[in-house]
Design a protein around this motif. Structure first.
Motif, mmCIF file in Angstrom:
data_model
loop_
_atom_site.group_PDB
_atom_site.id
_atom_site.type_symbol
_atom_site.label_atom_id
_atom_site.label_comp_id
_atom_site.label_asym_id
_atom_site.label_seq_id
_atom_site.Cartn_x
_atom_site.Cartn_y
_atom_site.Cartn_z
ATOM 1 N N ASN A 10 44.537 13.170 68.874
ATOM 2 C CA ASN A 10 43.104 12.603 68.625
ATOM 3 C C ASN A 10 43.128 11.267 67.464
ATOM 4 O O ASN A 10 42.698 10.368 67.487
ATOM 5 C CB ASN A 10 42.269 13.606 68.190
ATOM 6 N N THR A 11 43.966 11.863 66.564
ATOM 7 C CA THR A 11 44.101 11.001 65.390
ATOM 8 C C THR A 11 44.900 9.788 65.356
ATOM 9 O O THR A 11 44.548 8.668 65.232
ATOM 10 C CB THR A 11 44.741 11.803 64.001
ATOM 11 N N VAL A 12 46.060 9.990 66.326
ATOM 12 C CA VAL A 12 46.834 8.963 66.549
ATOM 13 C C VAL A 12 45.916 7.922 67.430
ATOM 14 O O VAL A 12 46.106 6.653 67.129
ATOM 15 C CB VAL A 12 48.214 9.125 67.245
ATOM 16 N N MET A 13 45.157 8.491 68.263
ATOM 17 C CA MET A 13 44.613 7.425 69.265
ATOM 18 C C MET A 13 43.296 6.821 68.677
ATOM 19 O O MET A 13 42.882 5.791 69.006
ATOM 20 C CB MET A 13 44.153 8.044 70.599
ATOM 21 N N SER A 14 42.715 7.472 67.406
ATOM 22 C CA SER A 14 41.848 6.863 66.651
ATOM 23 C C SER A 14 42.091 5.607 65.894
ATOM 24 O O SER A 14 41.372 4.841 65.544
ATOM 25 C CB SER A 14 41.240 7.898 65.539
ATOM 26 N N VAL A 15 43.396 5.334 65.852
ATOM 27 C CA VAL A 15 44.163 4.129 65.300
ATOM 28 C C VAL A 15 44.891 3.379 65.962
ATOM 29 O O VAL A 15 45.626 2.720 65.845
ATOM 30 C CB VAL A 15 44.885 4.420 63.665
#
Ligand code: FSO
Ligand code: SF4
Length: 531
Positions: free
Chosen positions: A360-365
């Motif tokens: 989730n975090t990686v895809m948010s950036v």
């Protein structure tokens, strides 16, 4: 005894007198008998058409107990074997011979003698078929570990359990299989494991929220203390609840580090920081911990006299003589022990690490990441993940990460990261160069990140500027490798040594079809990868 299921197996061949892990011959035989009894249960479940989650989860749990560094208590296995047979009989399906007709002996000695007849060494007389059968059962153990973790969080899928039965029954179900059929089952195991890990990911994130970037202190603060090891988020959550307001700080150990990133876990003020490094250092690190220690899953090692009374087990973990917290998850004995111990009396600032870079975090950036690749700021990604272990040769992973060029990003997961988790690698345009995706249990998250990147670049995962450099130790790593192969992922580098149970011919298949290679030196491998 004969056991070759993990990376530290004696002489790189097999433990035949005593496990390097501390497993004694009696427990080795009891574990082999547990697997044999489960084959009988699986045959009966298939014939009956039983697709209840109850029986499926029970089967997964029982196989999980035979994974490396989980349970070392003969009495536990006596109980397990008897319950497996009771459950088989309750299905009211009768077989004339084989595992479906197995009757357990009355005593532990009798069970041990029975188990000696079902050694993995005798799986087949043909070296390659034996190797494929071992690969399947070891992969299945890993899958069952993940299935249990998912089931604890109410995520189950009968198709997963159905495959577990089929794989257990294989060899006894009357079907003739050649080598390619056995290898096909191994790949199927990897495929079903992807679904299993998807369930686990759903369980973790729907119960505790998506991991978010979180700074975790590596030091300590004054106060009573409990250290939680293993992989189980639910156990940690219950312990956090039960210790609230008691003046006890909770620390993570080993693979529990990524727990600090989950919103529903990090909300507890007394969930303080991380203590120690990977599992194989517990003998060195636990004597220094002035509180109680709770093992929720693998990897437990023989507790040393100096700290033995501080150690508690729960779930499927067992060590003779330790206090076990049962299914009611009443952690009172752990809490009382922590309160009776001195706790930390000073403050230590040992720096911190950043975790919480799940999908989730990686895809948010993702936009930033994609721009970084397109502009050339990010030249390459490495996934340096897997298990840590005691054998020499694992410094490779530290040196590899240290030597990765400034314009590359390192994703990591599982306990192998402790070889480099506190290295300050800097960032690329605000994206940290070292991204901790989580536990080995979060391999699904890493796979999703790779798939999303491939989607963004409209290419195959194998065409991404991404290289996998993996370390293995036990059977969860085996099944993750099977999952990666089932996805067609190529050119994986594997170390620190290749599995003893893989025959030369099967290794050839893996090399020819998937380009699997053993690690060499960090310098050579980096040169080969980056051209
Ligand atoms: Fe490590 Fe142990 Fe998580 Fe394994 S703690 S070695 S792959 O059990 O499970 O990474
Ligand atoms: Fe040996 Fe590993 Fe088996 Fe333990 S689990 S007995 S160390 S091969």
């Amino acid at each position: 005894m004969f056991c070759n299921q993990c990376e530290q197996t004696a002489k790189g061949i097999g433990c035949d007198k005593m496990g390097v892990c501390g497993k004694k011959p009696d427990v080795a035989a009891l574990q082999d008998l547990t697997v044999y009894a489960l084959r009988g249960l699986a045959l009966a479940a298939l014939k009956k058409g039983d697709n209840s989650n109850n029986l499926g989860h029970f089967t997964a749990k029982m196989l999980f107990t035979t994974l490396t560094n989980v349970n070392f208590t003969p009495e536990d296995f006596q109980k397990f074997i008897n319950e497996i047979v009771t459950r088989r009989k309750a299905l009211d399906i009768h077989f004339q011979s084989g595992p479906g007709a197995f009757e357990p002996a009355d005593t532990i000695e009798g069970l041990v003698a029975q188990g000696e007849g079902y050694s993995i060494k005798d799986f087949d007389t043909d070296e390659d078929i034996r190797s494929a059968k071992q690969l399947l059962i070891f992969g299945l153990k890993g899958l069952c570990a993940y299935a249990d973790h998912a089931a604890v969080l109410h995520q189950q899928d009968t198709t997963v359990y159905h495959f577990v039965y089929k794989a257990l029954a294989a060899g006894y179900d009357g079907e003739e299989r050649d080598l390619s059929a056995w290898l096909g089952l191994c790949l199927k195991c990897g495929e079903v494991n992807l679904r299993t890990m998807e369930l686990l990911d759903a369980g973790n994130t729907s119960t505790f929220g998506h991991p978010e970037p979180t700074e975790v202190p590596l030091g300590h603060v004054p106060g009573k203390a409990i250290l939680v090891s293993g992989h189980d988020l639910q156990d940690l959550y219950l312990l956090l609840q039960q210790t609230e307001g008691k003046g006890i700080n909770i620390y993570t150990h080993g693979e529990m580090l990524p727990c600090h990133a989950y919103p529903e876990l990090k909300k507890f003020d007394h969930f303080y920081g991380h203590f120690g490094t990977a599992w194989q250092n517990q003998h060195k690190e636990f004597p220094e911990f002035p509180g109680a220690i709770l093992f929720t899953t693998n990897c437990i090692q023989k507790p040393q006299e100096v700290y033995k009374d501080n150690v508690f087990t729960t779930g499927l973990v067992g060590w003779p003589g330790l206090t076990h917290i049962g299914q009611n998850k009443d952690f009172t004995p752990v809490i009382e022990r922590a309160l009776a111990q001195p706790g930390f009396t000073d403050t230590a600032d040992n720096g911190s690490v950043l975790c919480g870079f799940g999908r989730n975090t990686v895809m948010s950036v993702a936009d930033k990441v994609i721009d970084g690749v397109k502009s050339g700021a990010i030249r390459h990604f490495f996934l340096v993940g897997g298990c840590d272990g005691a054998k020499p040769g694992r410094n490779y992973y530290t040196d590899f990460v240290e030597q990765t060029p400034q314009d590359t990003v390192v994703l990591t997961l599982a306990c192998g990261k402790f070889r480099f988790f506190d290295k300050k690698l800097g960032d690329i345009g605000g994206i940290p160069r070292l991204l901790d995706v989580g536990q080995c249990n979060d391999a699904y998250s890493a796979i999703q990140i790779a798939v999303a990147l491939a989607g963004a670049f409209e290419c195959d995962v194998n065409e991404l500027p991404l290289s996998l450099v993996l370390s293995w130790y036990e059977q969860k790593a085996v099944v993750i490798l099977l999952t990666l192969l089932s996805l067609g992922i190529k050119d994986i580098r594997l170390g620190p040594s290749l599995p003893a149970f893989v025959s030369p011919n099967i290794l050839n298949v893996l090399v020819e079809n998937y380009g699997i290679k053993p690690i060499s030196t960090p310098e050579e491998d980096l040169k080969a990868i980056l051209g």
